[in-house]
Design an enzyme around this catalytic site. Structure first.
Site, short mmCIF file in Angstrom:
data_model
loop_
_atom_site.label_atom_id
_atom_site.label_comp_id
_atom_site.label_asym_id
_atom_site.label_seq_id
_atom_site.Cartn_x
_atom_site.Cartn_y
_atom_site.Cartn_z
N GLU A 157 5.21 13.15 10.24
CA GLU A 157 3.99 13.91 10.03
C GLU A 157 2.84 13.26 10.77
OE1 GLU A 157 5.00 15.99 5.80
OE2 GLU A 157 3.79 14.19 5.71
N CYS A 169 8.81 3.59 6.48
CA CYS A 169 8.11 2.32 6.59
C CYS A 169 8.85 1.27 5.77
CB CYS A 169 6.68 2.45 6.06
SG CYS A 169 5.66 0.97 6.28
N GLY A 228 4.21 4.39 8.73
CA GLY A 228 4.75 3.19 9.39
C GLY A 228 3.75 2.09 9.63
N SER A 260 -5.41 -3.32 6.06
CA SER A 260 -5.27 -2.82 4.69
C SER A 260 -5.17 -4.01 3.76
CB SER A 260 -4.03 -1.93 4.58
OG SER A 260 -4.15 -0.87 5.50
N ASN A 282 -5.17 8.06 -3.60
CA ASN A 282 -4.68 9.43 -3.69
C ASN A 282 -3.34 9.41 -4.41
OD1 ASN A 282 -6.75 10.72 -2.04
ND2 ASN A 282 -5.86 9.55 -0.36
N CYS A 285 -4.63 9.66 3.03
CA CYS A 285 -4.08 8.31 3.16
C CYS A 285 -2.96 8.09 2.17
CB CYS A 285 -5.15 7.27 2.82
SG CYS A 285 -6.29 7.00 4.13
N1 SAH Z 1 0.86 0.44 7.76
C1 SAH Z 1 -0.51 0.60 8.17
C2 SAH Z 1 -0.94 2.03 8.39
C3 SAH Z 1 -0.59 3.05 7.34
S1 SAH Z 1 -1.45 2.99 5.80
C4 SAH Z 1 -1.44 -0.06 7.19
O1 SAH Z 1 -0.98 -0.49 6.13
O2 SAH Z 1 -2.61 -0.19 7.48
C5 SAH Z 1 -3.04 3.53 6.07
C6 SAH Z 1 -3.99 3.29 4.90
O3 SAH Z 1 -3.69 4.12 3.78
C7 SAH Z 1 -3.98 1.88 4.36
O4 SAH Z 1 -5.25 1.36 4.43
C8 SAH Z 1 -3.53 2.01 2.92
O5 SAH Z 1 -4.19 1.08 2.12
C9 SAH Z 1 -3.95 3.39 2.59
N2 SAH Z 1 -3.17 3.99 1.52
C10 SAH Z 1 -1.85 3.91 1.33
N3 SAH Z 1 -1.49 4.65 0.25
C11 SAH Z 1 -2.60 5.22 -0.21
C12 SAH Z 1 -2.88 6.13 -1.28
N4 SAH Z 1 -1.91 6.60 -2.05
N5 SAH Z 1 -4.17 6.51 -1.46
C13 SAH Z 1 -5.14 6.08 -0.65
N6 SAH Z 1 -4.94 5.24 0.38
C14 SAH Z 1 -3.69 4.80 0.59
#
Ligand code: SAH
Length: 370
Positions: A90, A111, A157, A224, A301, A349
């Site tokens: 996606e 991932c 990923g 993150s 989320n 996200c």
């Molecule tokens: N692997 C990379 C990129 C993907 S995640 C990384 O970890 O940065 C992208 C962002 O989404 C991250 O900052 C993570 O903290 C956030 N994220 C993951 N799950 C989420 C959720 N359920 N709600 C809100 N943000 C989330």
């Protein structure tokens, strides 16, 4: 499966090699056509018919196809893309204000990082994406929304665990083919991205950050962090447990900042009642000291079935978000709370991943982007 080489993933120098003995200017023409949105060699009107036929026999322009598209009322668009091996990924275009369109690209199918709050993390890794599979996401999105202003590698990923393909994809996206000139030239020149408009988001893979610091490309970095309380972070993000402790992460960020002098975004997904304690604020403040950072607080989320140590995770209330953001500001940390985009199409996200949400309207026709 088709064994023709997809050209969309090749940086200009590799494209020149692939097309040799054709002269380099031919490779630049083809590069511009692809960046400008051409989907077949037929469209490349400044190449002879014979050359087009020859290319068609050996190569593909694009290898992937859009199978579903979801639009949400806030202007976000999610595309489900089928890869040559049948796997689906996606990709998203988010709208920010009237003009800004940000592409949120995936770098892996699934991932391996297994962050407890993320839907993609629950999928486990199927495989790395190739540079073509990464670049083609941007091309499909561009077909659909006409222009992209920014690219963030924040989809499915962990980008820094697929560094080779990521680097080649960025080389293509920033390549532009010199701009101007023949066929597709003006469009392709505009399509070339500056590294200033590209952000790579990592869960904190120290080796990868150091590699970007030393060898580039000098893209923007987002990390993150989730929390700077090491003990809690390890429980939420397995990546933190072994090779990537916070002091090493901070050193890597300092190194990156020394080399590329750009503000780094620290993403803190706000998990209701979990990481908004005074201890988290103090730890974040200490972590940020000596770095030029912006805190991006992202209200969690909901992800079906996401649990943390036996209890279901929950979204923070508006009051908790406001209290957390205010406390960060009081601690001297520049903070932005990210409004959720694309949540209704499960494209916000941390919500990217199969299976397709059943409650989302499917507005697309297979294979007919735009
Ligand atoms: N692997 C990379 C990129 C993907 S995640 C990384 O970890 O940065 C992208 C962002 O989404 C991250 O900052 C993570 O903290 C956030 N994220 C993951 N799950 C989420 C959720 N359920 N709600 C809100 N943000 C989330």
């Amino acid at each position: 499966m088709n064994d023709k080489i997809p050209l969309a993933g090749l940086p200009l120098d590799e494209l020149e090699e692939a097309l040799s003995p054709a002269p380099a200017f031919r490779a630049r023409q083809v590069f511009r056509w692809i960046a400008g949105g051409a989907e077949s060699f037929d469209q490349m009107s400044n190449l002879s018919e014979e050359m087009r036929r020859e290319l068609d026999g050996r190569f593909l322009v694009r290898q992937t196809k859009v199978v579903r598209r979801f639009e949400s009322g806030d202007g976000s668009l999610k595309l489900q893309i089928e890869l040559a091996d049948g796997a689906r990924i996606e990709t998203m275009a988010l709208r920010d204000g009237a003009k800004r369109r940000t592409a949120c690209l995936s770098t892996q199918s699934g991932c391996a990082m297994a962050c407890v709050f993320c839907k993609t993390g629950a999928l486990r890794l199927s495989r790395n994406l190739s540079s073509a599979e990464i670049v083609e996401q941007a091309l499909h999105l561009k077909d659909a929304v006409s222009a992209l202003s920014n690219i963030v590698f924040m989809g499915m990923g962990e980008p820094l665990l697929n560094l080779d393909a990521l680097r080649r994809a960025i080389a293509v996206l920033t390549g532009g083919g010199g701009g101007g000139g023949e066929g597709g030239g003006a469009r392709a020149a505009k399509a070339a991205f500056s590294t200033r408009r590209i952000t790579v988001s990592t869960c904190g893979v120290v080796k990868g950050i150091l590699s970007l610091a030393e060898e580039g490309p000098a893209v923007r970095l987002a990390v993150s962090l989730t929390t700077a309380d090491e003990a809690l972070r390890r429980r939420l993000m397995p990546v933190a447990a072994e090779a990537n402790p916070l002091p090493a992460l901070k050193d890597a960020l300092k190194r990156h900042q020394a080399q590329h002098t750009k503000r780094i975004t620290l993403e803190a997904v706000i998990l209701g009642g979990v990481n908004t304690r005074t201890a988290d604020i103090e730890a974040l403040k200490a972590f940020a000291e000596g770095l030029d950072v912006l805190i991006n607080a992202i209200p969690w989320n909901p992800v079906d079935g996401a649990r943390f140590e036996g209890k279901p995770l929950c979204a923070p209330s508006g009051a908790e978000i406001a209290r957390f953001a205010a406390a960060l500001e009081r601690a001297g940390l520049k903070t932005v709370v990210r409004r959720s985009k694309g949540a209704r199409i499960a494209g916000a996200c941390g919500q990217l991943g199969a299976p397709t949400p059943v409650d989302a309207p499917d507005l697309g026709r297979p294979g007919a982007p735009g």
